[in-house]
Each structure stands twice: as structure tokens, then as C-alpha cells.
Scaffold this motif. Structure first.
Motif, short mmCIF file in Angstrom:
data_model
loop_
_atom_site.label_atom_id
_atom_site.label_comp_id
_atom_site.label_asym_id
_atom_site.label_seq_id
_atom_site.Cartn_x
_atom_site.Cartn_y
_atom_site.Cartn_z
N GLN A 41 0.82 -1.21 0.00
CA GLN A 41 0.00 0.00 0.00
C GLN A 41 0.85 1.25 0.00
OE1 GLN A 41 -3.09 -0.60 3.12
NE2 GLN A 41 -4.38 -0.44 1.32
N LYS A 42 2.00 1.15 0.68
CA LYS A 42 2.87 2.32 0.68
C LYS A 42 3.40 2.61 -0.72
CE LYS A 42 6.06 1.76 3.70
NZ LYS A 42 7.14 1.79 4.68
N SER A 43 3.79 1.54 -1.42
CA SER A 43 4.45 1.81 -2.70
C SER A 43 3.45 2.00 -3.84
CB SER A 43 5.43 0.69 -3.05
OG SER A 43 4.88 -0.55 -2.74
N PHE A 44 2.28 1.36 -3.77
CA PHE A 44 1.37 1.49 -4.91
C PHE A 44 0.11 2.26 -4.61
CE2 PHE A 44 3.67 -0.88 -7.88
CZ PHE A 44 4.28 -1.93 -7.23
N GLY A 45 -0.03 2.71 -3.39
CA GLY A 45 -1.22 3.51 -3.04
C GLY A 45 -2.49 2.78 -3.35
N GLU A 46 -3.39 3.42 -4.06
CA GLU A 46 -4.70 2.83 -4.31
C GLU A 46 -4.86 2.37 -5.75
OE1 GLU A 46 -7.29 2.36 -2.03
OE2 GLU A 46 -5.64 2.74 -0.67
N THR A 47 -3.77 2.37 -6.48
CA THR A 47 -3.90 2.08 -7.91
C THR A 47 -4.38 0.66 -8.15
OG1 THR A 47 -1.62 1.37 -7.95
CG2 THR A 47 -2.07 3.67 -8.52
N TRP A 48 -4.16 -0.20 -7.18
CA TRP A 48 -4.50 -1.59 -7.42
C TRP A 48 -6.00 -1.80 -7.55
CZ3 TRP A 48 -7.58 -3.65 -3.64
CH2 TRP A 48 -7.59 -2.96 -2.42
N ARG A 49 -6.76 -0.89 -7.02
CA ARG A 49 -8.21 -1.10 -7.05
C ARG A 49 -8.76 -1.18 -8.45
NH1 ARG A 49 -10.50 -1.18 -1.95
NH2 ARG A 49 -9.28 0.01 -0.47
N SER A 50 -8.04 -0.54 -9.38
CA SER A 50 -8.56 -0.51 -10.74
C SER A 50 -8.02 -1.64 -11.59
CB SER A 50 -8.21 0.83 -11.38
OG SER A 50 -6.83 1.04 -11.24
N ALA A 51 -7.19 -2.47 -11.03
CA ALA A 51 -6.57 -3.52 -11.85
C ALA A 51 -7.61 -4.54 -12.28
CB ALA A 51 -5.47 -4.20 -11.04
N LYS A 52 -7.53 -4.91 -13.55
CA LYS A 52 -8.50 -5.87 -14.07
C LYS A 52 -7.85 -7.16 -14.50
CE LYS A 52 -12.36 -3.34 -14.24
NZ LYS A 52 -12.38 -2.89 -12.87
N GLU A 53 -6.53 -7.07 -14.81
CA GLU A 53 -5.86 -8.27 -15.30
C GLU A 53 -4.67 -8.55 -14.40
OE1 GLU A 53 -6.54 -7.62 -20.03
OE2 GLU A 53 -4.68 -6.98 -19.06
N ASP A 54 -4.19 -9.78 -14.51
CA ASP A 54 -3.00 -10.12 -13.74
C ASP A 54 -1.83 -9.29 -14.22
OD1 ASP A 54 -3.73 -13.69 -13.74
OD2 ASP A 54 -4.62 -11.97 -12.70
N SER A 55 -1.19 -8.64 -13.28
CA SER A 55 -0.03 -7.85 -13.68
C SER A 55 1.17 -8.76 -13.76
CB SER A 55 0.22 -6.74 -12.66
OG SER A 55 0.86 -7.27 -11.55
N SER A 56 1.95 -8.57 -14.77
CA SER A 56 3.10 -9.46 -14.93
C SER A 56 4.40 -8.80 -14.50
CB SER A 56 3.20 -9.89 -16.39
OG SER A 56 3.06 -8.74 -17.21
N GLN A 57 4.31 -7.55 -14.00
CA GLN A 57 5.56 -6.89 -13.60
C GLN A 57 6.00 -7.45 -12.26
OE1 GLN A 57 3.73 -3.16 -13.43
NE2 GLN A 57 4.88 -2.34 -15.16
N PRO A 58 7.22 -7.82 -12.17
CA PRO A 58 7.69 -8.30 -10.86
C PRO A 58 7.88 -7.13 -9.90
CG PRO A 58 9.48 -8.29 -12.43
CD PRO A 58 8.27 -7.89 -13.20
N TRP A 59 7.61 -7.39 -8.68
CA TRP A 59 7.78 -6.38 -7.65
C TRP A 59 9.00 -6.77 -6.83
CZ3 TRP A 59 4.51 -6.11 -2.63
CH2 TRP A 59 4.76 -4.89 -1.98
N PRO A 60 10.07 -6.03 -6.92
CA PRO A 60 11.34 -6.48 -6.31
C PRO A 60 11.25 -6.68 -4.81
CG PRO A 60 11.51 -4.23 -7.11
CD PRO A 60 10.24 -4.75 -7.66
N TYR A 61 10.42 -5.86 -4.19
CA TYR A 61 10.33 -5.99 -2.73
C TYR A 61 9.87 -7.38 -2.35
CZ TYR A 61 8.65 -5.56 1.99
OH TYR A 61 8.43 -5.77 3.32
N LEU A 62 8.91 -7.90 -3.12
CA LEU A 62 8.37 -9.20 -2.78
C LEU A 62 9.44 -10.28 -2.91
CD1 LEU A 62 5.53 -9.85 -1.86
CD2 LEU A 62 5.04 -10.67 -4.15
#
Lengths: 363, 199
Positions: free
Chosen positions: B103-124
Motif C-alpha cells: 500500500q505504501k508503494s502502490f497507493g490505491e492504484t491496485w483497485r482498478s486492476a482488471k488483469e494479472d499484472s506481470s511486472q515483478p515487484w522487487p520488494y516481494l
């Protein structure tokens, strides 16, 4: 601890004698004179009535605390017996259950006997302690006393009282743990004896079972670990009907099984999470208090040893002074001898003169 | 004790399948040919468990030899695949941390996601490697471990203090003997000095 006490009565006697020689103590009590004259009398001969009673009370307190420790061990063992009995019940090994519960029963009898014994001892000790107190007052009221005696009596009484209080507190703790054990045992008995196990199988949702492909079927068996605390009520409660229904339904719709168990588990899961956090915090807190206890223990030991170090220092200073004095005496001796040679020659000359005169007389 | 995969999903309320927002998995201990299938399996199981987790609830499910822990917080769901030895509490605190970080890094943008994102998130990915040891994730566990070590050290200290006490005892004895001996020596010297004054 290494040596909890040091018998320094010999040092005390020698010190009092040296002080007497110097004349620093005005001998007030006749008892001290008697002690000084009869050096060979053992230091414990002057035990008064008070001392004898106090030592007896101390012995009895020690015995009582030992009994309480045994009682504590018995209650702990009974917790283990409770767990063993539960484990064996889960495996439907009723013979072993009977054996374990019989051992547990014997323990209760033993525990009750011990508690009765300990209670009697404590009441007796209380009475003896109050007798001691009255004896002390009587001896003081006699008139012929010194401040040290009063201090000694009060110190001994206080010590015995604190020891007795500690023993009673220990007994209380042991009794509370025992009552908790009994309660836990009762709860567990109830858990296993109720035939109405908590599960009414909710209307299985068939719509969801469709998209689930077979790989999920393997999820049936190991349900074990997480769900074990809830399954035993299922298994033991119904035994045949509900459990077998569940198991047969599993192959067809493993997701339903999971959903049902999930429904059962979500609420306990939330509780478990916060409970486990609380438990962990408690354990951390208790560890910290243990650590503080260890630190204080360490501090007391170091201060005690500090006193030893001071004594060593004093001894070394004394020996240094002695050695210096001896050295100066020997030096004096040496100078006297070396300087006296002139006189010695003169003395020998006189002796030889006398010899010659003597010889002249005879011959 | 190992973590096999960590997933962050958006759980739409009961209508559609959850959408994967981030995915990190460690499949190095599988054979080369099994890796892709394991990844698929992880994605699939993650989706299912997340869809089954009601909001603001934590859940743990046993699947084959994995425990799948899921935590749903207002529609944002974190799922972790751990083995049986990983302590449950640390798992959930780890999921908590992951969600906070997301939530800190992506804020609220995830709410609008409709498809699986394929970008890796390095923190994870680095969280996956870092938290293989549960003590890292769970502060309480770390504190408990350190406290136990401290206790052991203190016990050793007390033993050495006891030994020191014994040595001090022997030193006291020896020094008192020494002072006695020096006293005798002094008396003897004075005696030899006092007798031969005439000569």
C-alpha cells in the motif's frame, strides 16, 4: 551458592581475648568471663532456651517447605498425566486410559494427604512462633539484658516469621495450580464426553464444486494438522455417522470439505492468532522478569564476594606490617652484632686476661 | 522452514476471480521441468484461497505438504505458501508487512486492476529470501530468541562468579595463614633481638 555461612567464632574469641588484654572491653556480663576462662568449652555450649526453641522451629519450617516442594512436584506430574490421558483417548486406547486415570487418582489421594499434613504443620509452627515471641518478651523483661541480646532475639524471630510466610505462600501457589489442573481436566472431560458434536453440516454448496478439478482431492487426508483440534470432537462425538459422511464426501467435493472446515475455523483462527500473540508476549515478559531475577542474584553474589576481597586486603596489609617489623628487628640485630664486634674483642681480651691470671695462680 | 511463494491479490467481492497484483516464488528446489507447473499451481491455489477468504480475516489451509496462509484486508489479499514448520504467527505478521509495503508503494492504484499484472515487484522477491528465517518476520520471535541467548550467557556468568567466589575463599584462607606466619616471624625476630643485648 558456595559457602552460605562461615564459622568465624574462633576468630571472634581470639579477637575478644586480644581486646581484653589491651583492656578495651569492660567485662559487663559474667558469662563472658566464664567463656574466657574455659577456653576449651565448645562455642555452642551457651545455648539458651530461646536458641534451642528457635533452632527447632527452623528445622520444622525446613521440613515443611520440603513437603511443599514434594507436593508441587506431585501436582506437576498430574498435569503430565492429564495430557497423556488425553493423547491416549484420541487414539482410542481405552486400556491405557484406564491405567493413566488410575495413576492420576492415586496422585489426588496423595496430594490431599500431603496438604492436610502441611496445613497441620503450619498451624503448629504458628503456635510455636507465638510461644517464642512470648519467651523473648519474658527474657527481656527480666531486666538483665544488653542491646545486642534484644537485637539478636528480634532478628531471629523476624527471620523465622519471614520463612514461615514464604512457606505458606508456596503452599498457596501449589494449591491454586492444583485447582487449575482440576478445572482443565474437567473441561477436557466435558469436551470428549459430549455426543452432540458441534458440526451440523451446512447445506453443501454444489455450485462451487463444479470448477474444482481433481488435483484438490489430495487435500482431503492431511487436513490433520490444523484441523486436528476440531476434528477429534467430530470423530469421537459421532464416530460413525458424521465423520464417515464427511470422509465419503471428501472424494467428491474436496472444496466443500475445505469450505466447511474453513467456516468452522475462521473464527477460531482469528482468536488463535491474537491468542498466540498474547501467549508469546507473556512468555517474553516472564523471560524478562527471570532475567532481572538473575541479575539481582548476580549482584548479591558479587557484593558478598566484595566483602571477601576486603578481608583478603586486610590480611595482606597485616602480614605486610608484620613482615616489615620483623625485617627492621632483624636489621637492628644485624647492626648491633656488626657494630658490637669492637666490644666483643674487648670482652674476649678480658676473658683471656683472666685465664692467664688463673693459670699463673695455679702454676 | 521455508517460504515457497508470496502473492498479493485483489479480491473482488465474490463476483470474479481475484486479480494477481504481485507474485514471487522460489521454485529452485524443484526439478527444472516441474518449475512451470509448480508456478501455475501456486497461482491457481492462491486465487482460490484468496477468493474464499472473507474480508478482514486470516486463514490457514493445509494443502499437500504446504500450508497456505491468507490475509484479506479490505479487498487486498496477501497469500503465502509455507511449509509446516513455519510458525503461523510469523507467517501472518509477514503478510501484514507485505500488505503495508504494497500500500505504501502502490497507493490505491491496485483497485482498478482488471488483469494479472506481470511486472515483478522487487520488494516481494527480496522479502521472500529475507524471511526464510521466521525470526526476521516476527519481532517477537526474534526478541524471544535473543532473550534466551542472553539467559544462557547469564547462567554462564553466574557459574563463573561462583567459581570466582570459591577462589576468593581459598585466597582468604591463604592470606590469613600468611598473616599468622608473618606474625610468628615478627615475634621470633623480636625475641632474637631482645636476648643478646648484653653481648
Amino acid at each position: 551458592m558456595g559457602s552460605t555461612f562461615r564459622d568465624r567464632t574462633a576468630e571472634f574469641h581470639s579477637l575478644s581475648q586480644t581486646l581484653k588484654k589491651i583492656g578495651a572491653i569492660p567485662s559487663v556480663h559474667q558469662v563472658e568471663d566464664d567463656l574466657a576462662t574455659s577456653k576449651r568449652s565448645p562455642p555452642g555450649s551457651s545455648k539458651s532456651e530461646f536458641n534451642k526453641k528457635a533452632s527447632m522451629i527452623g528445622l520444622r519450617i525446613h521440613e515443611t517447605s520440603q513437603k511443599i516442594a514434594r507436593l508441587a512436584k506431585c501436582t506437576v506430574r498430574s498435569i503430565v498425566a492429564v495430557f497423556l490421558s488425553i493423547v491416549f483417548r484420541w487414539n482410542h486406547d481405552f486400556v491405557l486410559v484406564a491405567k493413566q486415570s488410575s495413576i492420576f487418582n492415586d496422585r489426588t489421594v496423595e496430594i490431599q494427604e500431603l496438604t492436610v499434613l502441611i496445613r497441620n504443620d503450619i498451624t503448629g509452627l504458628n503456635m510455636a512462633l507465638s510461644d517464642l515471641q512470648t519467651l523473648q518478651n519474658m527474657e527481656i523483661a527480666d531486666g538483665n539484658y544488653s542491646q545486642d541480646k534484644v537485637g539478636h532475639y528480634t532478628a531471629v524471630c523476624d527471620d523465622l516469621k519471614t520463612r514461615l510466610m514464604a512457606a505458606t505462600k508456596q503452599l498457596q501457589d501449589v494449591l491454586t495450580t492444583r485447582s487449575e489442573n482440576m478445572k482443565a481436566h474437567e473441561n477436557r472431560k466435558q469436551l470428549f464426553s459430549t455426543k452432540n458434536a458441534a458440526v451440523d453440516s451446512p447445506p453443501l454448496n454444489n455450485a462451487k464444486s463444479a470448477p474444482e478439478p481433481p488435483p484438490w482431492s489430495s487435500s482431503s487426508n492431511p487436513s490433520g494438522n490444523i484441523q486436528q483440534p476440531l476434528l477429534p470432537p467430530l470423530n469421537s462425538g459421532s464416530g460413525a455417522t458424521l465423520g464417515s459422511q464427511l470422509r465419503s464426501a471428501i472424494e467428491n467435493a474436496p472444496s466443500q470439505q475445505m469450505e466447511m472446515s474453513m467456516l468452522q475455523q475462521t473464527v477460531p483462527r482469528q482468536e488463535n492468532y491474537s491468542q498466540s500473540r498474547a501467549v508469546a508476549l507473556h512468555s517474553v515478559e516472564s523471560t524478562i522478569t527471570e532475567l532481572s531475577g538473575i541479575f539481582t542474584h548476580l549482584a548479591t553474589m558479587v557484593t558478598q564476594q566484595g566483602e571477601l576481597a576486603i578481608r583478603i586486603d586486610d590480611n595482606m596489609d597485616e602480614s605486610l606490617v608484620n613482615v616489615e617489623g620483623a625485617r627492621s628487628a632483624l636489621l637492628q640485630h644485624l647492626t648491633r652484632i656488626s657494630s658490637n664486634r669492637w666490644l666483643m674483642i674487648k670482652i674476649f681480651a678480658i676473658i683471656i686476661l683472666f685465664l692467664i691470671v688463673f693459670l699463673f695462680f695455679v702454676a | 522452514m521455508k517460504i515457497t511463494a508470496l502473492l498479493v491479490l485483489k479480491c473482488a467481492p465474490e463476483t470474479s476471480d481475484p486479480v494477481i497484483l504481485a507474485n514471487a516464488s522460489d521454485v529452485s528446489h524443484f526439478g527444472y521441468f516441474q518449475r512451470s507447473s509448480v508456478k501455475e499451481f501456486v497461482v491457481f491455489v492462491g486465487r482460490t484461497v484468496a477468493s474464499r477468504t472473507p474480508p478482514s480475516q486470516r486463514q490457514s489451509v493445509q494443502h499437500e505438504e504446504y500450508k497456505v496462509h491468507a490475509y484479506n484486508r479490505n479487498g487486498l489479499c496477501a497469500v503465502g505458501f509455507m511449509d509446516d514448520h513455519y510458525p503461523v504467527r510469523s507467517a501472518f505478521s509477514l503478510l501484514n508487512q507485505v500488505l503495508d509495503e504494497y500500500q505504501k508503494s502502490f497507493g490505491e492504484t491496485w483497485r482498478s486492476a482488471k488483469e494479472d499484472s506481470s511486472q515483478p515487484w522487487p520488494y516481494l522477491a527480496e522479502a521472500l529470501t529475507k524471511f526464510q528465517d521466521p525470526a526476521e518476520a516476527d519481532k517477537l520471535l526474534k526478541i524471544q530468541r535473543e532473550l534466551d541467548e542472553t539467559k544462557i550467557i547469564l547462567h554462564k556468568t553466574i557459574d563463573s562468579v561462583l567459581a570466582r567466589g570459591e577462589k576468593l575463599d581459598s585466597l582468604v584462607e591463604k592470606s590469613s595463614d600468611l598473616s599468622m606466619a608473618s606474625q610468628m616471624f615478627y615475634k621470633q625476630a623480636k625475641k632474637t633481638n631482645s636476648c643478646c643485648t648484653i653481648l
